[in-house]
Design an enzyme around this catalytic site. Structure first.
Site, PDB file in Angstrom:
ATOM      1  N   HIS A 155      -6.201   6.122   0.806  1.00 37.30           N
ATOM      2  CA  HIS A 155      -5.001   5.594   0.687  1.00 37.30           C
ATOM      3  C   HIS A 155      -4.240   5.066   1.885  1.00 37.30           C
ATOM      4  O   HIS A 155      -3.002   4.956   2.133  1.00 37.30           O
ATOM      5  CB  HIS A 155      -3.739   6.480   0.219  1.00 37.30           C
ATOM      6  CG  HIS A 155      -4.323   7.243  -0.991  1.00 37.30           C
ATOM      7  ND1 HIS A 155      -3.954   6.982  -2.493  1.00 37.30           N
ATOM      8  CD2 HIS A 155      -5.022   8.327  -1.284  1.00 37.30           C
ATOM      9  CE1 HIS A 155      -4.548   7.566  -3.185  1.00 37.30           C
ATOM     10  NE2 HIS A 155      -5.104   8.810  -2.525  1.00 37.30           N
ATOM     11  N   LYS A 282      -0.624 -14.122  22.212  1.00 39.71           N
ATOM     12  CA  LYS A 282      -1.416 -13.715  21.158  1.00 39.71           C
ATOM     13  C   LYS A 282      -2.881 -13.857  21.120  1.00 39.71           C
ATOM     14  O   LYS A 282      -3.279 -14.788  21.923  1.00 39.71           O
ATOM     15  CB  LYS A 282      -0.985 -14.530  19.844  1.00 39.71           C
ATOM     16  CG  LYS A 282       0.495 -14.399  19.515  1.00 39.71           C
ATOM     17  CD  LYS A 282       0.427 -13.157  18.473  1.00 39.71           C
ATOM     18  CE  LYS A 282       0.340 -13.864  17.072  1.00 39.71           C
ATOM     19  NZ  LYS A 282       0.268 -12.807  16.148  1.00 39.71           N
TER      20      LYS A 282
END
Ligand code: ARG
Length: 456
Positions: A155, A282
């Protein structure tokens, strides 16, 4: 002028002719088409359906055409519709009447089915080669990282500590099944349609075994109608490609997550990343994202061919010409993604310390704490409850199980003793998984050994 226009009193309109032509995409089958024609011509001569002299002219003409196409000298136009008629037209222009005998005992329907199978057999072998390379890279990385502890998730929540090698070996198994699927698909593609004619066979004493031998097909399609009608082998290949892309895509998703600052388990090499046009800081994991994105394309190709085929009455229908763009697209996409992914994976920088630190948080040793009590005779359900309460208490105190003093642990169960602390170490938890196929270092080494043998 079309090769088939005898029964027509008017020429096809230019717009329709251009629109219906497939040459723009099926020209890439020229090698297969010429190989099929040479085999067919040899067979016709051997069976005395055409003369040796004509056969020699046809074969040398076809070889010259092959060289010209390879050299980029041949020009194709929509006027000759598809690769078959383009080559036949070039041949007739070159050698005259002998060229007009080549299409004896043959139809474009068995011709195209043969071309695609020849093409796909090669394509499948190269996909298998690329998957094997990826598997080798996974094995090499796994060997280095049997003790690189990291969190295992369910999960996407921290679950139990595992090693990076164990995680990589999970993918090894998926990709080796992909290779097997491609191989199964190869075996069913390895049937030769040539000799089936338009749909019901041909009126000549042909030798299909000879043809199969010439073209290196292991088998002959046993029913002419099936041979020219079905494209299940294409669907099977794109299904296998879709599954393989799905595996790549999941792996990419993980690499993307792992390279985020939130995880920071890995750093992608500059060679597989891009910057932002506005944000100077970035570094984006573009290659992985693009592979994840291209997976959708391959699924689309699968749906295209499935939908294309679903309502077609037997035998050949022109709809089937539309099988090639999705097939080529799936094959090209799969192959390029496998290559880029393998190189990218090999170049990833792994931050073992970040992984190890992450493996220490999230109560991933809770199952092992419970199993510790099981070993002391407490029934598992009770242990589960005791450790659950212990975890809740730790959450409230913002600490972890192993940071509580023994006296406090004993307030949850008097079975806790000093040796609990070493059992709670991530590596110890991992190595305590002794079942076959588990994450324990020895078990993963076994998996790696078996995998190496399997790859050979
Ligand atoms: N270009 C066609 C295809 O790709 C070849 C077969 C054409 N046969 C026919 N009867 N029109 O399917």
């Amino acid at each position: 002028m079309k090769l088939w226009d005898g029964r027509f009193s008017k020429e096809m309109s230019d717009s329709t002719s251009e629109w219906a032509a497939s040459i723009e995409f099926d020209k890439r089958l020229f090698r297969e088409d010429i190989a099929g024609s040479i085999a067919h011509c040899r067979m016709l001569a051997k069976q005395e359906i055409i003369s040796e002299k004509d056969a020699a002219l046809i074969e040398s003409g076809l070889r010259e055409i092959l060289d010209e196409i390879e050299a980029g000298e041949a020009e194709f136009t929509a006027a000759t519709e598809d690769i078959h008629m383009s080559i036949e037209t070039l041949l007739i222009e070159r050698i005259g009447d002998a060229g007009k005998r080549l299409h004896t005992a043959r139809s474009r329907n068995d011709q195209i089915a043969t071309d695609i199978r020849l093409y796909l057999k090669e394509e499948i072998l190269s996909a298998i080669g690329a998957v094997k390379k990826l598997c080798n890279t996974l094995l090499a990385l796994s060997e280095e990282h049997t003790e690189t502890v990291m969190p295992g998730y369910t999960h996407l929540q921290r679950a139990q500590p595992i090693s990076l090698a164990f995680h990589l070996m999970a993918y090894f198994n998926m990709f080796s099944r992909d290779a097997e699927r491609f191989w199964n698909c190869y075996e069913r593609t390895d049937y030769m349609p040539l000799g089936s004619g338009a749909l019901s066979g041909v009126n000549y004493d042909t030798d299909r075994a000879f043809l199969a031998d010439e073209l290196a097909f292991a088998n002959i399609c046993p029913n002419a109608m099936d041979a020219v009608s079905d494209r299940d082998f294409i669907i099977e290949y794109i299904s296998s490609a879709s599954i393989c892309m799905m595996h790549l895509s999941r792996f990419c998703e993980e690499l993307i997550l792992w390279s985020s600052s939130e995880f920071a388990f890995i750093e992608q090499d500059d060679a597989y990343s891009t910057g932002s046009s506005i944000m100077p800081q970035k570094k984006n994991p573009d290659a992985a994202e693009l592979i994840r994105g291209k997976t959708g394309r391959v699924y689309g190709d699968l749906i295209t061919v499935l939908t294309l085929m679903k309502g077609l009455p037997l035998a050949y229908n022109k709809d089937m010409q539309e099988d090639k763009p999705p097939l080529f697209d799936a094959a090209d996409t799969l192959k390029s993604c496998l290559v880029v992914f393998t190189d990218m994976l090999a170049s990833v920088k792994i931050d073992k310390d970040r992984m190890a630190a992450a493996a220490k948080t999230g109560f991933m040793n809770a199952t092992d704490a419970a199993d510790y009590l099981v070993a002391k005779g407490v029934p598992f359900r009770e242990c589960h409850e005791i450790i659950g309460k212990l975890v809740l208490c730790c959450i409230e105190k913002n600490t972890s199980i192993e940071d509580l003093p023994l006296s406090e642990l004993q307030s949850f169960s008097d079975k806790f003793e000093e040796d609990i602390y070493e059992r709670l170490e991530p590596l110890a938890c991992m190595n305590a998984k002794r079942s076959e196929g588990s994450s324990a270092v020895d078990r993963v080494k076994e998996q790696i050994e078996r995998a190496k043998k399997q790859l050979k």
